[in-house]
Design a protein around this motif. Sequence first.
Motif, short mmCIF file in Angstrom:
data_model
loop_
_atom_site.label_atom_id
_atom_site.label_comp_id
_atom_site.label_asym_id
_atom_site.label_seq_id
_atom_site.Cartn_x
_atom_site.Cartn_y
_atom_site.Cartn_z
N THR A 144 14.51 59.74 50.42
CA THR A 144 13.96 60.41 51.61
C THR A 144 12.45 60.21 51.63
OG1 THR A 144 13.54 62.51 50.50
CG2 THR A 144 15.75 62.17 51.42
N PRO A 145 11.82 60.24 52.80
CA PRO A 145 10.35 60.15 52.85
C PRO A 145 9.67 61.23 52.02
CG PRO A 145 11.27 59.82 55.03
CD PRO A 145 12.41 60.24 54.15
N GLN A 210 1.43 57.93 62.33
CA GLN A 210 2.05 57.96 63.65
C GLN A 210 0.99 57.91 64.75
OE1 GLN A 210 4.38 61.46 64.40
NE2 GLN A 210 5.31 60.62 66.29
N PHE A 269 5.23 57.36 59.16
CA PHE A 269 6.26 58.41 59.13
C PHE A 269 6.09 59.39 60.28
CE2 PHE A 269 6.52 57.56 54.41
CZ PHE A 269 7.80 57.02 54.46
N THR A 270 7.20 59.71 60.91
CA THR A 270 7.21 60.70 62.00
C THR A 270 7.93 61.96 61.54
OG1 THR A 270 9.31 59.95 62.94
CG2 THR A 270 7.30 58.79 63.64
N ASP A 272 10.58 63.07 62.88
CA ASP A 272 12.01 62.73 62.86
C ASP A 272 12.40 62.07 61.56
OD1 ASP A 272 12.35 63.77 65.38
OD2 ASP A 272 12.09 61.83 66.39
N ASP A 273 11.48 61.29 60.96
CA ASP A 273 11.79 60.63 59.68
C ASP A 273 12.06 61.67 58.60
OD1 ASP A 273 11.53 58.04 60.65
OD2 ASP A 273 9.37 57.98 60.26
N GLY A 276 15.40 62.91 58.94
CA GLY A 276 16.43 61.87 59.03
C GLY A 276 17.17 61.56 57.76
#
Length: 360
Positions: A144-145, A210, A269-270, A272-273, A276
Motif C-alpha cells: 500500500t502507499p 498531485q 499519490f492521491t 484515492d491511492d 485503494g
Amino acid sequence: MGWLRHLFTRRRRYNELSESIREHLEEKIAYLTDHGMAREQAEQAARREFGNVTVIEERSREVWQWPKIESIWADVKFAWRQLSRSPGFTLVALLTLSLGIGANTAIFSVVNGVLLHPLPFRDPARLMMLDEKWLPRFSHFEATPKDFLAWREQSQAFDQLGAFVSIAFNLSGGGRSERVTGARVTANLPEVLGVKPLLGRSFTTAEDTQGNDHVVLLGYGLWKERFGGHANAIGSVIRLNDLDFTVIGVMPPGFRFPHDAEIWKPMGFTADDFDGGHFIWGIGRLKANMTRDQAQAEMDSIMPRLRSPQIWSVNVFPLLDYYTGEVRTPLYVLMGAAGLVLLIACEDRRVKQRFRYGRL
C-alpha cells in the motif's frame, strides 16, 4: 596480395622440391656406382645416408604451409568422402545432431537472456524488490502507499527506496490513438536504478505530488516513432488519457522498466491511492555495508509497527527474482535436459558410425 600468390604457386614449389630431392639422390647413387658399387647396393647406401625422403619432403613443405588450416581442410575432405559413401546414414546423423544443437541453442538463448545476462542497471546485485506477504494466503502481494512511505521514512538499510506501478496510457494526437504500456514511478526511481535520461532531465521531488505530475519521460523507441528522434521533443506536449503532459526527457535505448514500459509519469499519490489498497511495488538500493538479510531483518522490525493483527510481513528479494519468479529452476532443468539431448545425439551418431564401419 603476396599470400594469395603464394597460395597458387605452392603446388609448383612442392613439385620442384620433390624433383630436387630426387636429383640429389640420383647424384649420390651415380657417385657410388662410379666408385665400383653395384646399382642396387648404391641405391640402398644412398637412401641410408640421405634419410627418409617422405619425411624430408613433409618437413620441407611445412615451411610453406599453415598446419592447422591444412589439417582442418584434410579432416573436412576425409569426412566428406566417408559421409558421401552412405547418404542415408549422413541424413540421419545430420538430423539427429540438428535436433540436439537446435534445442541447446534455443534453451541457452532463453537462459542467457533471463538468468545469465546482467540487468541493464548500475550495480544490479544491490537492487532489492520489496512487497508484502499476507500469511493466510499470499506469499507475494503488492504494498500500500501508506506502508511504502513508512518503509522509506524508517529504513536505514537502503540508500534510496522507490516505487512503481505498471499502467497503460491512451496516447492520442497526430490523428491517431494507441495504447502504450507505461508506469507511474516515484521521482527517484531512475536514480535508484542508476539510469539517466538520454535527453532532457528526470523528475523532481516537486513533480512527484498531485497536481504537479503532468510531466513524462519517453522511451527511446516511442521517441523515435512519435518524434522522429528529434531533440525538439523535449518541452512538447502529448495527450495521455485525455490529459496534457509535457515531455521532459527521453530514456536511453534498452530501458523499458518495468514490463516493457515506454512512458513514465510521476507517482503523485492521491487521496484515492491511499484508499485503494495494495497496488505498488517497492524497489531499493542497498547501502554498501548492508546485505539482503540485514535489510529483511530491518523490515521485519518495521512492519509490526504498521499492521495489526500481525498477519502481514515484508519480502526483500533481488530484482532478478522479480523477473524470473518461479521459472529459474525450470529453466535450469530445461538447459540440463537439452544438454542431455545433445549428448544422446552425439553418442547416437558415434554408435551408428561404429556400426557402419563394422566396429561393434
